[in-house]
Design a protein around this motif. Structure first.
Motif, mmCIF file in Angstrom:
data_model
loop_
_atom_site.group_PDB
_atom_site.id
_atom_site.type_symbol
_atom_site.label_atom_id
_atom_site.label_comp_id
_atom_site.label_asym_id
_atom_site.label_seq_id
_atom_site.Cartn_x
_atom_site.Cartn_y
_atom_site.Cartn_z
ATOM 1 N N LEU A 1 45.692 32.160 41.389
ATOM 2 C CA LEU A 1 46.346 32.129 40.084
ATOM 3 C C LEU A 1 46.222 30.749 39.436
ATOM 4 O O LEU A 1 46.067 30.644 38.219
ATOM 5 C CB LEU A 1 47.817 32.539 40.220
ATOM 6 C CG LEU A 1 48.020 34.034 40.467
ATOM 7 C CD1 LEU A 1 49.441 34.317 40.954
ATOM 8 C CD2 LEU A 1 47.724 34.838 39.198
ATOM 9 N N SER B 1 43.604 40.442 33.426
ATOM 10 C CA SER B 1 42.808 39.392 34.063
ATOM 11 C C SER B 1 41.419 39.951 34.361
ATOM 12 O O SER B 1 41.251 40.770 35.272
ATOM 13 C CB SER B 1 43.463 38.912 35.363
ATOM 14 O OG SER B 1 42.601 38.005 36.034
ATOM 15 N N ARG B 2 40.434 39.502 33.627
ATOM 16 C CA ARG B 2 39.081 40.019 33.816
ATOM 17 C C ARG B 2 38.528 39.622 35.184
ATOM 18 O O ARG B 2 37.878 40.424 35.868
ATOM 19 C CB ARG B 2 38.162 39.501 32.710
ATOM 20 C CG ARG B 2 38.601 39.926 31.316
ATOM 21 C CD ARG B 2 37.630 39.438 30.247
ATOM 22 N NE ARG B 2 38.171 39.673 28.915
ATOM 23 C CZ ARG B 2 38.134 40.831 28.276
ATOM 24 N NH1 ARG B 2 37.595 41.873 28.867
ATOM 25 N NH2 ARG B 2 38.631 40.955 27.065
ATOM 26 N N THR B 3 38.778 38.382 35.575
ATOM 27 C CA THR B 3 38.233 37.907 36.855
ATOM 28 C C THR B 3 38.875 38.622 38.035
ATOM 29 O O THR B 3 38.184 39.086 38.949
ATOM 30 C CB THR B 3 38.420 36.390 36.984
ATOM 31 O OG1 THR B 3 37.825 35.742 35.856
ATOM 32 C CG2 THR B 3 37.781 35.876 38.257
ATOM 33 N N GLU C 1 43.776 31.826 36.574
ATOM 34 C CA GLU C 1 44.646 32.010 35.412
ATOM 35 C C GLU C 1 45.256 30.707 34.908
ATOM 36 O O GLU C 1 45.940 30.699 33.880
ATOM 37 C CB GLU C 1 45.765 33.001 35.742
ATOM 38 C CG GLU C 1 45.278 34.399 36.106
ATOM 39 C CD GLU C 1 44.480 35.047 34.992
ATOM 40 O OE1 GLU C 1 44.800 34.799 33.807
ATOM 41 O OE2 GLU C 1 43.529 35.801 35.283
#
Length: 405
Positions: free
Chosen positions: A265, A27-29, A269
């Motif tokens: 999330l 997860s880049r963020t 995501e």
């Protein structure tokens, strides 16, 4: 009894192709937020939306033909019930599930839809568990324990193998702990494959059962936690032995942090995760300094959350981040006062969601009235600007907030 990496590898062969090999993604963020590489294992994408399928299937697959014919029994009001019922039906095994009487109807119906016979008994899980063990003896059924069972632990451990296959450079794996089956399996696999890896367990602050056992503490246990999937008062005996040997530490996480993780999330995501499933990420977000610069993996171990509860969590997150507010505005009870208030809202580009105008049920002087306004803005600064403008125009303003524990 114990569990080895060979048991876990055998389980992986046994259940391969029958459960989802879920994605393990960076997860880049979230990595930017924490200051570490954050890898997520999406076990909420299993057919029954939880990792429990792995252990249940591994156990069921090893029953003898005679045991399969007799049938199995389990006690659960959640993900374990779904897993045993689903894979029992697939394998042609009669399944009985004992659930506490207050179990939500939707969970009972979902379990029955998988072909299981549901028995409602007792007020809490302990009552259902005791009744299931009695029926096991009475009817000659095979009991499938949700966590304190070597074959179940080995099945859950297949997650650890998959995590390190996808991200072999992980420094730390963070895993929610309830009864301890998931952590026992993952820790066994991970420590065998990479002995220097750090294993961190996470419990809800209201249910520090494993931490109490392993650290000799006596913290209070109980409460209405969002992470009901790990709300266990008495962890397993086999699992506490494995966790005591292989896990580096157990952290506790509060309700606000769990809510925040569930909301993030969804927002970042685009995935739905229940409270227990988000507990690992919640612990990382709550104490990011423990993970700075590391490569960290965590398991989103379940996605079965009531839609109404999820809606509440998401709205509460908007309140915490300042985008939704409830204001109590004191104004003179005269023509045009309400219009003046709404004009300021318009000028500040803040949307009014709901209003209540109180003239009688108020401690204000008789010539004043109280206007309660629930409103939404693009960001927290817009709400702050609105409050400042209202006060500049002579209105008294109080703001209702949600306090983090």
């Amino acid at each position: 009894m114990t569990v080895t990496i060979d048991d876990i590898r055998a389980a992986a062969q046994r259940i391969g192709g029958q459960v989802v090999k879920t994605p393990m993604l960076l997860s880049r963020t979230l990595s930017d937020i924490v200051g570490a590489e954050i890898w997520l294992k999406f076990e909420n994408l299993q057919f029954t939306a939880a990792y429990k399928e792995r252990g249940a299937l591994n156990k069921l697959s090893q029953l003898t033909d005679e045991e399969k014919k007799r049938g199995v029994i389990a006690a659960s009001a959640g993900n374990h019930a779904q897993a045993v019922a689903y894979h029992g039906a697939r394998l042609g095994i009669p399944v009985t599930i004992v659930m506490p009487e207050p179990t939500p109807t939707i969970k009972v119906v979902q379990t029955e839809q998988h072909g299981a016979t549901v028995v409602l008994h007792g007020r809490v899980y302990d009552d259902a568990y005791a009744h299931a063990r009695a029926l096991e003896e009475e009817r000659g059924l095979v009991f499938v324990h949700p966590f304190d069972e070597p074959d179940v632990i080995a099945g859950q451990g297949t997650i650890g193998i998959e995590m390190l296959e996808a991200a072999p450079d992980l420094d730390t794996i963070v895993v929610p702990i309830g009864g301890g089956g998931l952590m026992s399996g993952i820790a066994t696999a991970a420590k065998a494959l990479k002995p220097d890896i750090e294993m961190v367990g996470v419990e809800a602050r209201m249910f520090p059962a494993m931490k109490n056992v392993l650290e000799g503490e006596a913290q209070a246990i109980g409460g209405a936690t969002l992470a009901e999937g790990i709300a266990v008062k008495d962890p397993g005996y086999l699992t506490r032995k494995i966790i005591g040997e292989l896990v580096d530490r157990i952290d506790l996480v509060g309700e606000s942090a769990i809510e925040h993780a569930v909301a993030l999330l969804v927002g970042i995501e685009k995935t739905v995760v229940e409270g227990a499933g988000a507990a690992g990420l919640a612990a990382i977000l709550e104490e990011p300094d423990k993970y700075k610069g590391k490569k960290v993996g965590t398991v989103l171990c379940g996605g079965n959350i009531d839609s109404h509860l999820l809606a509440n969590v998401l709205v509460r997150e908007l309140v915490r981040c300042g985008r939704i507010a409830r204001l109590r505005i004191a104004a003179e009870d005269r023509p045009g006062a309400l219009a003046a208030i709404t004009r300021i809202f318009h000028e500040c580009q803040v949307n009014i969601i709901e209003t209540n105008h109180h003239r009688v049920f108020s401690a204000l002087p008789a010539k004043d009235s109280l206007v309660e306004v629930e409103c939404e803005a693009r960001d927290a600064d817009a709400i702050d600007g609105l409050i400042e403008r209202l006060r500049e125009h002579g209105f008294g303003v109080e703001r209702t907030t949600i306090v983090r524990e």
